[in-house]
Design an enzyme around this catalytic site. Structure first.
Site, PDB file in Angstrom:
ATOM      1  N   TYR A  29       0.809  -1.226   0.000  1.00  0.00           N
ATOM      2  CA  TYR A  29       0.000   0.000   0.000  1.00  0.00           C
ATOM      3  C   TYR A  29       0.843   1.277   0.000  1.00  0.00           C
ATOM      4  CZ  TYR A  29      -3.630  -3.270   1.487  1.00  0.00           C
ATOM      5  OH  TYR A  29      -4.494  -4.322   1.570  1.00  0.00           O
ATOM      6  N   HIS A  53      -4.731   5.838  -1.438  1.00  0.00           N
ATOM      7  CA  HIS A  53      -5.332   5.748  -0.106  1.00  0.00           C
ATOM      8  C   HIS A  53      -4.309   6.066   0.986  1.00  0.00           C
ATOM      9  CE1 HIS A  53      -9.221   4.994   1.444  1.00  0.00           C
ATOM     10  NE2 HIS A  53      -9.096   3.739   1.815  1.00  0.00           N
ATOM     11  N   TYR A  89      -5.190  -0.500   9.603  1.00  0.00           N
ATOM     12  CA  TYR A  89      -5.876  -0.400   8.323  1.00  0.00           C
ATOM     13  C   TYR A  89      -6.863   0.752   8.426  1.00  0.00           C
ATOM     14  CZ  TYR A  89      -3.570  -4.572   6.712  1.00  0.00           C
ATOM     15  OH  TYR A  89      -2.606  -5.467   6.349  1.00  0.00           O
ATOM     16  N   ASN A 108      -9.948   1.511   7.794  1.00  0.00           N
ATOM     17  CA  ASN A 108     -11.309   1.490   8.331  1.00  0.00           C
ATOM     18  C   ASN A 108     -11.383   1.405   9.851  1.00  0.00           C
ATOM     19  OD1 ASN A 108     -11.886   1.489   5.631  1.00  0.00           O
ATOM     20  ND2 ASN A 108     -12.805  -0.534   5.596  1.00  0.00           N
ATOM     21  N   ASN A 155     -14.244   5.781   5.214  1.00  0.00           N
ATOM     22  CA  ASN A 155     -14.355   4.886   6.364  1.00  0.00           C
ATOM     23  C   ASN A 155     -13.318   5.148   7.452  1.00  0.00           C
ATOM     24  OD1 ASN A 155     -16.664   3.510   5.522  1.00  0.00           O
ATOM     25  ND2 ASN A 155     -15.458   2.192   4.195  1.00  0.00           N
TER      26      ASN A 155
END
Length: 185
Positions: free
Chosen positions: A14, A19, A64, A66, A112
């Site tokens: 990631y 994101h 993460y 969320n 989120n």
């Protein structure tokens, strides 16, 4: 004491994704001010240092996206930092890559990570710096878009955005938020 949180996802896959622009902003801010992100607890990696004479903690939740609130709440409690002294930096699909927007409060807007923060901090009055990542071109789905790395053609713009985010986050330390919004929005 101030707290600046960058939202993203942990893990090498990631690292340079849209994101994770919040993580990239924290890394740039830490580098600019010589703050080492070497502490690891509260489900986060973080570091403390001084910016403009004020003690600051820079945070990257490792939960993460969320579940970001699960990392931020205990860290704020430990350092006794009030929510009004927190700035959250994260990606925004509704802004193109070169755009940024400061907001003093509001709903999660479908994000989120912000939803988790609102839930765990118990308020929508969370100061935020939204960094545009743009909407995906058809036929790419949103979930695929935000987890894609930035294209080579976007790197120059991305570096400008990160540089600007460092300036904004630095000014957050000693500038009333309304004045900050008036200056940068």
């Amino acid at each position: 004491m101030k707290c600046i949180v960058g939202l993203g996802n942990p893990g090498a896959k990631y690292t340079n994704t849209r994101h994770n622009i919040g993580f990239l902003a924290i890394d740039a801010l830490a580098k600019e001010h010589g703050i080492k992100l070497t502490e690891s607890k509260f489900k986060a990696v973080f570091g403390t240092g001084m910016i403009k004479g004020e003690r600051v903690v820079l945070v990257k939740p490792l939960t993460y996206m969320n579940l970001s609130g699960e990392a931020v709440r205990p860290l704020l409690d430990f350092y006794k930092i009030a929510v009004e002294d927190v700035l959250v930096i994260y990606d925004d699909l509704d802004l193109p890559l070169e755009k940024m927007r400061l907001r003093s409060k509001g709903s999660a807007g479908g994000h989120n990570g912000v939803k988790s923060l609102i839930q765990h901090l118990g308020t929508q009055d969370i100061k935020r710096l939204k960094l545009g990542v743009g909407r995906p071109p058809a036929p790419i789905q949103v979930i695929d878009w935000v987890l894609m790395p930035f294209a080579k053609s976007e790197q120059t713009t991305l570096q400008h955005v990160l540089s600007d985010s460092v300036n904004i986050a630095t000014d957050f330390i000693d500038t009333p938020f309304l004045a900050l919004m008036n200056r940068y929005n």
